[in-house]
Write a protein that holds these residues in place. Structure first.
Motif, short mmCIF file in Angstrom:
data_model
loop_
_atom_site.label_atom_id
_atom_site.label_comp_id
_atom_site.label_asym_id
_atom_site.label_seq_id
_atom_site.Cartn_x
_atom_site.Cartn_y
_atom_site.Cartn_z
N TYR A 184 14.87 5.42 25.49
CA TYR A 184 15.26 6.10 23.99
C TYR A 184 14.94 5.39 22.96
O TYR A 184 15.64 5.49 21.73
CB TYR A 184 16.85 6.37 23.99
CG TYR A 184 17.43 7.07 25.24
CD1 TYR A 184 16.85 8.55 25.35
CD2 TYR A 184 18.05 6.71 26.26
CE1 TYR A 184 17.29 9.36 26.35
CE2 TYR A 184 18.23 7.51 27.50
CZ TYR A 184 18.04 8.64 27.32
OH TYR A 184 18.34 9.66 28.33
N ARG A 197 12.24 5.52 20.85
CA ARG A 197 11.96 6.06 19.53
C ARG A 197 12.69 7.44 19.28
O ARG A 197 13.01 7.46 17.94
CB ARG A 197 10.53 6.91 19.95
CG ARG A 197 9.50 6.04 20.09
CD ARG A 197 8.11 6.94 20.03
NE ARG A 197 6.99 6.09 20.22
CZ ARG A 197 6.36 5.30 19.35
NH1 ARG A 197 6.58 5.52 18.16
NH2 ARG A 197 5.38 4.59 19.67
N THR A 198 13.71 8.00 20.10
CA THR A 198 14.53 9.28 19.76
C THR A 198 15.98 8.67 19.07
O THR A 198 16.43 9.18 18.38
CB THR A 198 14.66 9.82 20.85
OG1 THR A 198 15.29 9.23 22.14
CG2 THR A 198 13.54 10.52 21.01
N GLU A 199 16.40 7.55 19.62
CA GLU A 199 18.06 6.96 19.09
C GLU A 199 17.88 5.91 18.71
O GLU A 199 18.55 5.44 17.83
CB GLU A 199 18.68 6.95 20.72
CG GLU A 199 18.95 8.34 21.10
CD GLU A 199 19.97 9.36 20.07
OE1 GLU A 199 20.49 8.62 19.52
OE2 GLU A 199 19.66 10.17 19.93
#
Length: 187
Positions: free
Chosen positions: A158, A160-162
């Motif tokens: 996670y 890049r996304t979180e």
């Protein structure tokens, strides 16, 4: 406030169970005496492969958005992966509108580790550390796993996304934690 509410109820209806004489005052939950919320001194921090100066340099680069520096820190500083998982579990528990936290498939183990390292508070502040190779879990969420390796894999998954959006917005003081060389305040 409770007594005023009871008096209002008593005036509006004939509820005998809620008389002010029947009230029992309960002490409010809060900090216990002697509980300063500081990291547990009995468990030593996991030693990092990197010196403090290198961690601070990589932390400054990672807080600026450098994904390679963040990946190196996640790999070489086990406390960072624990901190990130604890902050993601906090975001999930708060149902934060900006940061969704851990998805349902990873939430059980993440919450178990977060509760362990935050001493049951799930607030994202590391108070207890996990020894290398220590297994956590083994309950309804699945078999026991090596907690640090699982946290590292979750952080990479996670990143890049979180993780990067949480660093950019300094959610859970994550950017400040990175800039301080991955050391908790007061540690």
């Amino acid at each position: 406030l409770i007594v005023q509410y009871i008096n209002l109820v008593m005036r509006n209806s004939e509820t005998k169970a809620l008389k002010p004489t029947n009230l029992v005052y309960v002490r409010a939950k809060g900090k216990r005496p002697g509980d300063g919320g500081q990291p547990d001194a009995k468990k030593a921090r996991i030693s990092s492969k990197l010196s403090l100066e290198v961690r601070k340099d990589l932390g400054n680069r990672a807080s600026a958005g450098d994904t390679e520096a963040l990946a190196k820190l996640i790999t070489d500083v086990p406390d960072l992966s624990l901190k990130i998982v604890a902050i993601m579990a906090k975001a999930t528990a708060e149902q934060n509108s900006r940061h969704r936290g851990l998805p349902h498939s990873d939430h059980g183990d993440g919450l178990t580790i977060s509760i362990h390292v935050t001493n049951g508070r799930n607030d994202g502040i590391l108070r207890r550390y996990i020894a290398p190779g220590e297994k956590i879990g083994g309950d309804a969420f699945g078999p026991a796993r090596d907690a640090i390796e699982w946290c590292k894999n979750l952080c990479r998954k996670y990143q890049r996304t979180e993780v990067l959006p949480m660093i950019r917005s300094d959610y859970g003081d994550l950017a400040e934690y990175l800039q301080d060389g991955c050391t908790e305040k007061g540690a």
